[in-house]
Write an enzyme that holds these catalytic residues in place. Sequence first.
Site, PDB file in Angstrom:
ATOM      1  N   CYS A 115      63.598  34.094  50.578  1.00 59.59           N
ATOM      2  CA  CYS A 115      64.934  34.250  50.026  1.00 59.59           C
ATOM      3  C   CYS A 115      65.813  33.077  50.463  1.00 59.59           C
ATOM      4  O   CYS A 115      65.565  32.441  51.480  1.00 59.59           O
ATOM      5  CB  CYS A 115      65.543  35.548  50.517  1.00 59.59           C
ATOM      6  SG  CYS A 115      64.482  36.949  50.197  1.00 59.59           S
ATOM      7  N   LYS A 151      59.332  28.936  47.386  1.00 59.04           N
ATOM      8  CA  LYS A 151      59.004  27.639  47.974  1.00 59.04           C
ATOM      9  C   LYS A 151      58.551  27.751  49.425  1.00 59.04           C
ATOM     10  O   LYS A 151      57.638  27.069  49.853  1.00 59.04           O
ATOM     11  CB  LYS A 151      60.233  26.732  47.868  1.00 59.04           C
ATOM     12  CG  LYS A 151      60.055  25.339  48.431  1.00 59.04           C
ATOM     13  CD  LYS A 151      59.162  24.508  47.538  1.00 59.04           C
ATOM     14  CE  LYS A 151      58.984  23.087  48.046  1.00 59.04           C
ATOM     15  NZ  LYS A 151      57.827  22.464  47.398  1.00 59.04           N
ATOM     16  N   ARG A 177      63.971  28.782  46.447  1.00 59.34           N
ATOM     17  CA  ARG A 177      63.368  29.598  47.502  1.00 59.34           C
ATOM     18  C   ARG A 177      62.993  30.992  47.013  1.00 59.34           C
ATOM     19  O   ARG A 177      62.174  31.672  47.616  1.00 59.34           O
ATOM     20  CB  ARG A 177      64.344  29.723  48.675  1.00 59.34           C
ATOM     21  CG  ARG A 177      64.582  28.417  49.397  1.00 59.34           C
ATOM     22  CD  ARG A 177      65.494  28.656  50.560  1.00 59.34           C
ATOM     23  NE  ARG A 177      64.874  29.479  51.563  1.00 59.34           N
ATOM     24  CZ  ARG A 177      64.322  29.035  52.677  1.00 59.34           C
ATOM     25  NH1 ARG A 177      64.299  27.755  52.926  1.00 59.34           N
ATOM     26  NH2 ARG A 177      63.790  29.858  53.545  1.00 59.34           N
ATOM     27  N   ASN A 212      66.972  37.473  55.079  1.00 61.33           N
ATOM     28  CA  ASN A 212      65.757  36.755  54.709  1.00 61.33           C
ATOM     29  C   ASN A 212      64.684  37.177  55.704  1.00 61.33           C
ATOM     30  O   ASN A 212      64.864  36.982  56.905  1.00 61.33           O
ATOM     31  CB  ASN A 212      66.027  35.244  54.792  1.00 61.33           C
ATOM     32  CG  ASN A 212      64.803  34.412  54.477  1.00 61.33           C
ATOM     33  OD1 ASN A 212      63.831  34.918  53.922  1.00 61.33           O
ATOM     34  ND2 ASN A 212      64.840  33.144  54.828  1.00 61.33           N
ATOM     35  N   GLY A 213      63.596  37.782  55.227  1.00 65.89           N
ATOM     36  CA  GLY A 213      62.524  38.197  56.138  1.00 65.89           C
ATOM     37  C   GLY A 213      62.031  39.586  55.796  1.00 65.89           C
ATOM     38  O   GLY A 213      62.217  40.066  54.682  1.00 65.89           O
ATOM     39  N   LYS A 241      47.562  23.187  41.405  1.00 67.56           N
ATOM     40  CA  LYS A 241      48.778  22.737  40.721  1.00 67.56           C
ATOM     41  C   LYS A 241      48.805  23.275  39.295  1.00 67.56           C
ATOM     42  O   LYS A 241      49.822  23.757  38.816  1.00 67.56           O
ATOM     43  CB  LYS A 241      48.782  21.214  40.738  1.00 67.56           C
ATOM     44  CG  LYS A 241      50.101  20.555  40.847  1.00 67.56           C
ATOM     45  CD  LYS A 241      50.585  20.309  42.253  1.00 67.56           C
ATOM     46  CE  LYS A 241      50.636  21.517  43.126  1.00 67.56           C
ATOM     47  NZ  LYS A 241      50.957  21.271  44.502  1.00 67.56           N
ATOM     48  N   TRP A 293      63.632  36.954  46.687  1.00 74.05           N
ATOM     49  CA  TRP A 293      62.215  36.954  46.299  1.00 74.05           C
ATOM     50  C   TRP A 293      61.685  38.277  46.829  1.00 74.05           C
ATOM     51  O   TRP A 293      61.520  38.440  48.035  1.00 74.05           O
ATOM     52  CB  TRP A 293      61.498  35.760  46.931  1.00 74.05           C
ATOM     53  CG  TRP A 293      60.091  35.601  46.441  1.00 74.05           C
ATOM     54  CD1 TRP A 293      59.687  34.954  45.311  1.00 74.05           C
ATOM     55  CD2 TRP A 293      58.897  36.078  47.083  1.00 74.05           C
ATOM     56  NE1 TRP A 293      58.306  35.023  45.202  1.00 74.05           N
ATOM     57  CE2 TRP A 293      57.804  35.700  46.272  1.00 74.05           C
ATOM     58  CE3 TRP A 293      58.640  36.803  48.237  1.00 74.05           C
ATOM     59  CZ2 TRP A 293      56.489  36.015  46.589  1.00 74.05           C
ATOM     60  CZ3 TRP A 293      57.318  37.117  48.560  1.00 74.05           C
ATOM     61  CH2 TRP A 293      56.264  36.712  47.738  1.00 74.05           C
ATOM     62  N   GLU A 340      43.285  20.647  44.864  1.00 71.48           N
ATOM     63  CA  GLU A 340      44.722  20.474  44.688  1.00 71.48           C
ATOM     64  C   GLU A 340      45.087  20.448  43.203  1.00 71.48           C
ATOM     65  O   GLU A 340      46.055  21.084  42.778  1.00 71.48           O
ATOM     66  CB  GLU A 340      45.174  19.188  45.403  1.00 71.48           C
ATOM     67  CG  GLU A 340      46.645  18.838  45.267  1.00 71.48           C
ATOM     68  CD  GLU A 340      47.607  19.948  45.672  1.00 71.48           C
ATOM     69  OE1 GLU A 340      47.190  20.958  46.258  1.00 71.48           O
ATOM     70  OE2 GLU A 340      48.804  19.815  45.367  1.00 71.48           O
ATOM     71  N   HIS A 364      24.295  26.360  40.447  1.00 72.17           N
ATOM     72  CA  HIS A 364      23.777  27.483  41.248  1.00 72.17           C
ATOM     73  C   HIS A 364      24.437  28.805  40.846  1.00 72.17           C
ATOM     74  O   HIS A 364      24.557  29.711  41.666  1.00 72.17           O
ATOM     75  CB  HIS A 364      23.948  27.183  42.737  1.00 72.17           C
ATOM     76  CG  HIS A 364      23.158  25.991  43.159  1.00 72.17           C
ATOM     77  ND1 HIS A 364      21.789  26.015  43.276  1.00 72.17           N
ATOM     78  CD2 HIS A 364      23.530  24.704  43.407  1.00 72.17           C
ATOM     79  CE1 HIS A 364      21.349  24.807  43.608  1.00 72.17           C
ATOM     80  NE2 HIS A 364      22.395  23.993  43.694  1.00 72.17           N
ATOM     81  N   GLU A 378      49.366  27.072  39.222  1.00 74.61           N
ATOM     82  CA  GLU A 378      50.693  27.405  39.718  1.00 74.61           C
ATOM     83  C   GLU A 378      51.777  27.266  38.650  1.00 74.61           C
ATOM     84  O   GLU A 378      52.615  28.141  38.502  1.00 74.61           O
ATOM     85  CB  GLU A 378      50.967  26.448  40.888  1.00 74.61           C
ATOM     86  CG  GLU A 378      52.185  26.740  41.683  1.00 74.61           C
ATOM     87  CD  GLU A 378      52.333  25.756  42.843  1.00 74.61           C
ATOM     88  OE1 GLU A 378      51.622  24.735  42.897  1.00 74.61           O
ATOM     89  OE2 GLU A 378      53.187  26.002  43.690  1.00 74.61           O
TER      90      GLU A 378
HETATM   91  C1  F6R Z   1      51.807  24.603  46.158  1.00 73.36           C
HETATM   92  C2  F6R Z   1      52.646  24.758  47.339  1.00 73.36           C
HETATM   93  C3  F6R Z   1      52.211  25.730  48.377  1.00 73.36           C
HETATM   94  C4  F6R Z   1      52.599  25.236  49.774  1.00 73.36           C
HETATM   95  C5  F6R Z   1      52.273  26.297  50.818  1.00 73.36           C
HETATM   96  C6  F6R Z   1      52.592  25.824  52.224  1.00 73.36           C
HETATM   97  O1  F6R Z   1      52.307  23.631  45.303  1.00 73.36           O
HETATM   98  O2  F6R Z   1      53.682  24.158  47.464  1.00 73.36           O
HETATM   99  O3  F6R Z   1      50.842  25.973  48.292  1.00 73.36           O
HETATM  100  O4  F6R Z   1      51.909  24.050  50.046  1.00 73.36           O
HETATM  101  O5  F6R Z   1      53.014  27.459  50.546  1.00 73.36           O
HETATM  102  O6  F6R Z   1      53.948  25.564  52.385  1.00 73.36           O
HETATM  103  P1  F6R Z   1      54.465  24.653  53.554  1.00 73.36           P
HETATM  104  O7  F6R Z   1      53.934  23.282  53.331  1.00 73.36           O
HETATM  105  O8  F6R Z   1      55.956  24.699  53.464  1.00 73.36           O
HETATM  106  O9  F6R Z   1      53.938  25.234  54.827  1.00 73.36           O
END
Ligand code: F6R
Length: 607
Positions: free
Chosen positions: A2, A602, A27, A99-100, A483, A75, A479, A502, A486
């Site tokens: 949040c 985020k 966030r 937040n939490g 991406k 969130w 990766e 396999h 996501e």
């Molecule tokens: C994907 C993404 C997430 C973060 C993950 C870790 O694009 O951004 O997979 O990499 O949530 O977040 P941090 O780096 O803030 O620990």
Amino acid sequence: MCGIIGFTGTLDATNVLTKGLSQLEYRGYDSAGIAFFENESIRTIKTTGKVQCLKEKVEAANVTGATCGIGHTRWATHGGVSDINSHPHTFGNVTLIHNGIIENYKELQEELALQGKTPVSQTDTEIAAMVIDDCFTGDPIEAIKKADARLEGQYGFCVMFKGHPGKIFCIRNGSPLVATHAEAGSVIASDMVALLDYSKDYFVLPEHVIATLTKDEITLVDLEGNSVEPEMLHVDWDVDAAMKGGYEYFMLKEIHDQPDALMNTIRPRVKNGLPTFEADNVPDEVFTHCNRILITACGTAMHAGLVGKNLIERLAKVPVTVDVASEFRYNEPIMDENTLLITISQSGETADTLAAIRLAKEHGAKTLSIVNVKGSTIARESDYVLYTHAGPEIAVASTKAYTVQLSVFYLIAARFAFVTNKLNEEETKTFIANLENAIESLNEILEKEMDFDEVSASLDNATSLFYIGRGLDECLSREGSLKLKEISYIHSEAYAAGELKHGTISLITDDVPVIALATQHNVYSKMISNIREVKARGAKVILITNGEDESIDESICSFQVSIPKVDDMFAPFGTAVIVQYLAYFCAVRRGLNVDQPRNLAKSVTVE
Ligand code: F6R
């Protein structure tokens, strides 16, 4: 998760709060709300949907003269997405944002029910408001102290009390809160980005310390009533860095930020052509006294760790294991004083990554973190920190934070190999020069941006695809695949190219495209064989090569996309940019909100 903001000062609080919430919206974005003092009483406006919906509600509410308030973007964790579950929550004398997660909320709810008190929402946050109100006998600080002893879990609270206009009281355990007092007044937020309009100097609220914000000052007291001096930090990000700068999406801007972000991260750490962490206070003993490295992180950051493992093992010849942080502590990792735990985090607040650091410390291991946000919890709790200099990353999908994390691993591997005599001075200098060249070559990829739109168009009807690669390309496949999932919501799986046959190759049909990463020459011919295998089963193939391979024709792939030719070890930078572009254009072409993909937040501060 949040986003939180509190403001008390001389400006219109509703403007400050809604602007701050827009900056924090990345966030969490399922609902938003504000509460503010209107004369002596507290008024709340909240709604499901984006901050824009809240702004419209606030404008229609004709608020005047509010100068103190709190705001929240949610969130959802406990309780579905609804107006009633949105923050702020009010109970009795208390209005708060949170937040939490309150872990013991059920027990607390049962205790309060015995007094005939029942919540109106399904949230753990309202229970926290009820507990603080239950502890309130006229003194807000005493109430928060008593409530702090009853609450378990992670929390960052901003609280307003009826009868205490102009004041915001805050406390945190785990969840981040940063604050500043500036000319316009006092501001507190879950993220530095929301403070940038007011000041670049700020402090992290220490855990279990109560902050009182008034328009004139911020005072801090600990739970014993002692006053606490904040430790001031300075951030060199500017407001523009947190704006779109003419780009349609933050993600696109952040893709373009990469060459500068990378150079800003590398240059201060290269002296006379050699890598050094002197200015970071990371002594060489961290490497010379270590016989084993564990790397842990989440999501994209963990993918940077996979590349780190490859580089460190190849150059420094020290065994490295990589684990996702949500599994790390449950896998009973073997650690002692000769183990180095490297964690990676953009936000510096990811709960599972933080838990891994705490566990490593219990075992006597050394902890080194690679973090983007200065003063974040992971940075503060690690023995050593190597900050990345990506600036604020606003798009939920990580781009520049990932490539700067990679660059730090290149520096670590080179320094480690140099101080343990695995690379001599000349070899180390050549390695660093190659690194800088690879970064400079990214500009050529950025100039070809629209080519990637054309390639992405071939995925317009795809609902499922595979990313395949070998070695470093396998790390980059993961990766690229993340991406794509996501932000474009295309189902994608990353697979070691040689492993497909396999079992998984049964899923390949002419409806399932394959993106093949083939930048590593030692396994290039094997990759081409693997591509032929999927091609023979009808797959449409997009091939990514290191420099153009003119011998490639339609019998192998529908599209060949090449990165400017670099030494194989440095191909991950160019490949990363290409897979970011493919995900970006797939999402744009599907009309999706690239910066705020569904269900995501985020910064993941809960486990
Ligand atoms: C994907 C993404 C997430 C973060 C993950 C870790 O694009 O951004 O997979 O990499 O949530 O977040 P941090 O780096 O803030 O620990």
